[in-house]
Scaffold this motif. Structure first.
Motif, mmCIF file in Angstrom:
data_model
loop_
_atom_site.group_PDB
_atom_site.id
_atom_site.type_symbol
_atom_site.label_atom_id
_atom_site.label_comp_id
_atom_site.label_asym_id
_atom_site.label_seq_id
_atom_site.Cartn_x
_atom_site.Cartn_y
_atom_site.Cartn_z
ATOM 1 N N VAL A 185 6.005 4.881 -1.892
ATOM 2 C CA VAL A 185 5.614 6.249 -1.542
ATOM 3 C C VAL A 185 6.622 6.794 -0.533
ATOM 4 N N HIS A 186 7.272 7.890 -0.872
ATOM 5 C CA HIS A 186 8.210 8.560 0.022
ATOM 6 C C HIS A 186 7.522 9.783 0.643
ATOM 7 N N GLU A 187 7.580 9.913 1.949
ATOM 8 C CA GLU A 187 7.146 11.148 2.609
ATOM 9 C C GLU A 187 8.393 11.946 2.933
ATOM 10 N N LEU A 188 8.544 13.086 2.287
ATOM 11 C CA LEU A 188 9.787 13.841 2.359
ATOM 12 C C LEU A 188 9.597 15.127 3.153
ATOM 13 N N THR A 189 10.391 15.273 4.206
ATOM 14 C CA THR A 189 10.380 16.488 5.017
ATOM 15 C C THR A 189 11.807 16.873 5.345
ATOM 16 N N GLY A 190 11.951 18.069 5.888
ATOM 17 C CA GLY A 190 13.207 18.452 6.490
ATOM 18 C C GLY A 190 13.329 17.823 7.866
ATOM 19 N N PRO A 191 14.469 18.037 8.532
ATOM 20 C CA PRO A 191 14.711 17.379 9.816
ATOM 21 C C PRO A 191 14.138 18.106 11.023
ATOM 22 N N ARG A 192 13.504 19.290 10.798
ATOM 23 C CA ARG A 192 13.118 20.127 11.936
ATOM 24 C C ARG A 192 11.835 20.877 11.635
ATOM 25 N N LEU A 193 11.003 21.040 12.669
ATOM 26 C CA LEU A 193 9.777 21.818 12.557
ATOM 27 C C LEU A 193 10.054 23.291 12.843
ATOM 28 N N LEU A 194 9.483 24.169 12.012
ATOM 29 C CA LEU A 194 9.598 25.603 12.250
ATOM 30 C C LEU A 194 8.251 26.269 12.013
ATOM 31 N N THR A 195 7.903 27.221 12.864
ATOM 32 C CA THR A 195 6.765 28.089 12.590
ATOM 33 C C THR A 195 7.219 29.179 11.613
ATOM 34 N N PHE A 196 6.267 29.908 11.063
ATOM 35 C CA PHE A 196 6.631 31.006 10.167
ATOM 36 C C PHE A 196 7.339 32.131 10.923
ATOM 37 N N ASP A 197 7.020 32.312 12.200
ATOM 38 C CA ASP A 197 7.781 33.275 12.996
ATOM 39 C C ASP A 197 9.241 32.854 13.084
ATOM 40 N N GLU A 198 9.476 31.561 13.289
ATOM 41 C CA GLU A 198 10.850 31.056 13.363
ATOM 42 C C GLU A 198 11.544 31.129 12.011
ATOM 43 N N VAL A 199 10.799 30.886 10.929
ATOM 44 C CA VAL A 199 11.361 31.049 9.589
ATOM 45 C C VAL A 199 11.793 32.498 9.379
ATOM 46 N N ALA A 200 10.950 33.435 9.781
ATOM 47 C CA ALA A 200 11.295 34.853 9.628
ATOM 48 C C ALA A 200 12.587 35.183 10.369
ATOM 49 N N ALA A 201 12.764 34.604 11.562
ATOM 50 C CA ALA A 201 14.000 34.844 12.319
ATOM 51 C C ALA A 201 15.198 34.237 11.603
ATOM 52 N N GLU A 202 15.028 33.034 11.036
ATOM 53 C CA GLU A 202 16.111 32.400 10.277
ATOM 54 C C GLU A 202 16.496 33.247 9.072
ATOM 55 N N LEU A 203 15.495 33.764 8.372
ATOM 56 C CA LEU A 203 15.768 34.563 7.181
ATOM 57 C C LEU A 203 16.376 35.911 7.533
ATOM 58 N N THR A 204 15.983 36.469 8.657
ATOM 59 C CA THR A 204 16.604 37.709 9.125
ATOM 60 C C THR A 204 18.085 37.505 9.364
ATOM 61 N N ALA A 205 18.434 36.389 10.001
ATOM 62 C CA ALA A 205 19.840 36.098 10.279
ATOM 63 C C ALA A 205 20.622 35.835 8.996
ATOM 64 N N ALA A 206 20.000 35.124 8.039
ATOM 65 C CA ALA A 206 20.716 34.754 6.816
ATOM 66 C C ALA A 206 20.872 35.922 5.857
ATOM 67 N N THR A 207 19.854 36.782 5.779
ATOM 68 C CA THR A 207 19.879 37.864 4.797
ATOM 69 C C THR A 207 20.492 39.146 5.328
ATOM 70 N N GLY A 208 20.491 39.294 6.644
ATOM 71 C CA GLY A 208 20.969 40.534 7.228
ATOM 72 C C GLY A 208 19.980 41.668 7.125
ATOM 73 N N ARG A 209 18.738 41.352 6.759
ATOM 74 C CA ARG A 209 17.686 42.362 6.680
ATOM 75 C C ARG A 209 16.508 41.870 7.520
ATOM 76 N N PRO A 210 15.768 42.778 8.158
ATOM 77 C CA PRO A 210 14.656 42.341 9.012
ATOM 78 C C PRO A 210 13.524 41.725 8.198
ATOM 79 N N VAL A 211 13.074 40.573 8.654
ATOM 80 C CA VAL A 211 11.935 39.888 8.034
ATOM 81 C C VAL A 211 10.987 39.484 9.159
ATOM 82 N N ARG A 212 9.705 39.810 9.015
ATOM 83 C CA ARG A 212 8.738 39.401 10.019
ATOM 84 C C ARG A 212 7.575 38.677 9.364
ATOM 85 N N TYR A 213 6.922 37.844 10.144
ATOM 86 C CA TYR A 213 5.777 37.095 9.653
ATOM 87 C C TYR A 213 4.485 37.837 9.979
#
Length: 283
Positions: A185-213
């Protein structure tokens, strides 16, 4: 822990949900390795429908290994019965190994895992218990929210170790072909914890468009899904599932990807950058 025998050139792999988020990636990787693949789907060349058991035996006939992704989720009502039936047919068809996509922190999914394990006598079973996919923001139900600038979801302030679907596909292929640990059994995750607010900030930076949670309750999210065309029962199940998964009990990371592949899991920032470069949000 065991390592399975490497697939021979003539060995065939069935990929259920072969056009789905992970199935498509597994098909692409196996094909690149020269492994014969049957890509199962409702409307594809290899008919496979989780609601029509009559097609399972023909799809499994002559197959050596299978990647199994159950829709809508292993925690759904009826999943244990489907897994038991699939396991019996797979074992009777001579399948030697199965790699099963499961959910991390889902007690009901474990019931379905065990149903498959008990029914698939003599079949080597590898289980991939996955965190929330990063690709849900670029290929899944949350894509429209990113494009519209609002991520509406019942996650509150919980943090999640989002995993890259490409990493999961690499682990699946390694287990299927003998390139990594199998029968575990493999438990697979990414290397870092993010809240949805933090995800929205990451996506804002990557897309160049405002994204909010925009946090909402489970019932409110079910109503959103119904408005998008999902049947009420399925919408309610998914809303309840997401609310449970994002109540904080999954807010830890693992080294599952690293142990399986010998490299670090892909970080969300790298995922968002690559998805933006590939045009995921150019609409």
């Amino acid at each position: 822990m065991t390592t399975n025998r490497e697939l021979q050139k003539q060995d065939t792999v069935l990929v259920t949900s072969g056009t789905g988020k992970t199935g498509r990636r597994v098909v692409e990787r196996l094909t690149a390795l020269g492994v014969p693949v049957r890509s199962g789907s409702r409307g594809g060349g290899v008919p496979f429908d989780w609601e029509d058991e009559s097609g399972w035996e023909p799809a499994l006939r002559g197959v050596d290994a299978a990647y199994v992704a159950y829709y809508p989720d292993l925690a759904a009502p009826g999943a244990p019965e489907a897994m038991a039936a699939f396991g019996r047919i797979a074992a009777g068809s001579g399948v030697r190994r199965v790699v099963l996509l499961s959910g991390r922190g889902e007690p009901q999914a474990v019931v379905a895992e065990e149903a498959l394990r008990e029914a698939a006598t003599g079949v080597e079973l590898t289980v991939l218990r996955s965190a929330f996919f990063a690709q849900n923001f670029s290929e899944g139900a949350l894509l429209d929210g990113v494009l519209g600038g609002e991520l509406v979801f019942p996650a509150g302030s919980a943090a999640e170790p989002f995993v890259d679907a490409d990493d999961l596909a690499d682990v699946a292929v390694a287990a299927l072909t003998g390139g990594g640990p199998a029968g575990v059994v493999h438990e697979l995750t990414g290397p870092r914890l993010l809240t949805f607010d933090e995800v929205a900030a990451e996506l804002t930076a990557a897309t160049g468009r405002p994204v909010r949670y925009v946090p909402v309750s489970g019932p409110a999210y079910a109503a959103v899904l119904e408005d998008c065309g999902l049947p009420a029962a399925e919408a309610g199940f998914l809303a309840d599932l997401f609310t449970m998964l994002l109540d904080g009990h999954n807010a830890t990371t693992t080294h599952g990807v690293e142990r399986a592949l010998g490299r670090e899991a892909k970080d969300f920032t790298a995922y968002a950058r690559d998805a933006a470069e590939d045009g995921a949000w150019h609409r």
